[in-house]
Design a protein around this motif. Structure first.
Motif, mmCIF file in Angstrom:
data_model
loop_
_atom_site.group_PDB
_atom_site.id
_atom_site.type_symbol
_atom_site.label_atom_id
_atom_site.label_comp_id
_atom_site.label_asym_id
_atom_site.label_seq_id
_atom_site.Cartn_x
_atom_site.Cartn_y
_atom_site.Cartn_z
ATOM 1 N N THR A 26 0.825 -1.191 0.000
ATOM 2 C CA THR A 26 0.000 0.000 0.000
ATOM 3 C C THR A 26 0.869 1.254 0.000
ATOM 4 O O THR A 26 1.963 1.259 0.557
ATOM 5 C CB THR A 26 -0.929 0.023 1.226
ATOM 6 O OG1 THR A 26 -1.679 1.245 1.220
ATOM 7 C CG2 THR A 26 -0.133 -0.046 2.518
ATOM 8 N N ASN A 72 -5.325 6.971 -2.319
ATOM 9 C CA ASN A 72 -4.836 5.872 -1.499
ATOM 10 C C ASN A 72 -5.700 4.623 -1.654
ATOM 11 O O ASN A 72 -5.196 3.493 -1.566
ATOM 12 C CB ASN A 72 -4.767 6.301 -0.037
ATOM 13 C CG ASN A 72 -3.648 7.296 0.216
ATOM 14 O OD1 ASN A 72 -2.673 7.347 -0.534
ATOM 15 N ND2 ASN A 72 -3.792 8.103 1.250
ATOM 16 N N ASN A 75 -4.500 3.010 -4.554
ATOM 17 C CA ASN A 75 -3.063 2.748 -4.495
ATOM 18 C C ASN A 75 -2.326 3.362 -5.683
ATOM 19 O O ASN A 75 -1.404 2.747 -6.257
ATOM 20 C CB ASN A 75 -2.806 1.241 -4.454
ATOM 21 C CG ASN A 75 -1.952 0.840 -3.278
ATOM 22 O OD1 ASN A 75 -1.816 1.569 -2.303
ATOM 23 N ND2 ASN A 75 -1.354 -0.341 -3.372
#
Length: 121
Positions: A26, A72, A75
């Motif tokens: 991540t 996020n 990713n």
């Protein structure tokens, strides 16, 4: 691994959006940055974004023309480039750093395979 994509041939004044997708890890918690390099020259900082996306910083050459952002959840980090100039021609790399934000390429822990951006007149 980080994989940059979205490069290509564009005319001066045009736009491109680069993407950098992370796999196997991540990007949350990492500062994400874009650098670029032309043959015979040192890798050059372009922009970074902190992991919460709250803070960005740009090289003088990129400020006002480029926008770095991150998702996020996906990713992925992006570099939207506009008003491209001949001197923006380079291989663009994304990088991740698990520490404080930095504009020095030696500080970055992970690098992706670059994507070539060619700006023509």
């Amino acid at each position: 691994q980080l994989q940059a994509s979205g490069g290509g041939l564009v005319q001066a004044g045009g736009s491109l959006r680069l993407s950098c997708a992370a796999s196997g890890r991540t990007i949350s918690g990492y500062v994400m940055a874009w650098f670029r390099q032309v043959p015979g020259k040192e890798r050059e900082f372009v922009a970074y974004v902190t992991w919460r996306g709250g803070r960005t910083y740009y090289a003088a050459s990129a400020k006002g023309r480029f926008t770095i952002s991150r998702d996020n959840a996906k990713n992925t980090v992006y570099l939207q480039m506009s008003s491209l100039k001949l001197e923006d021609t380079a291989v663009y790399y994304c990088a991740a750093r698990g520490d404080a934000a930095s504009m020095w390429y030696n500080d970055y822990d992970y690098w992706g395979v670059g994507t070539l951006v060619t700006v023509s007149s």
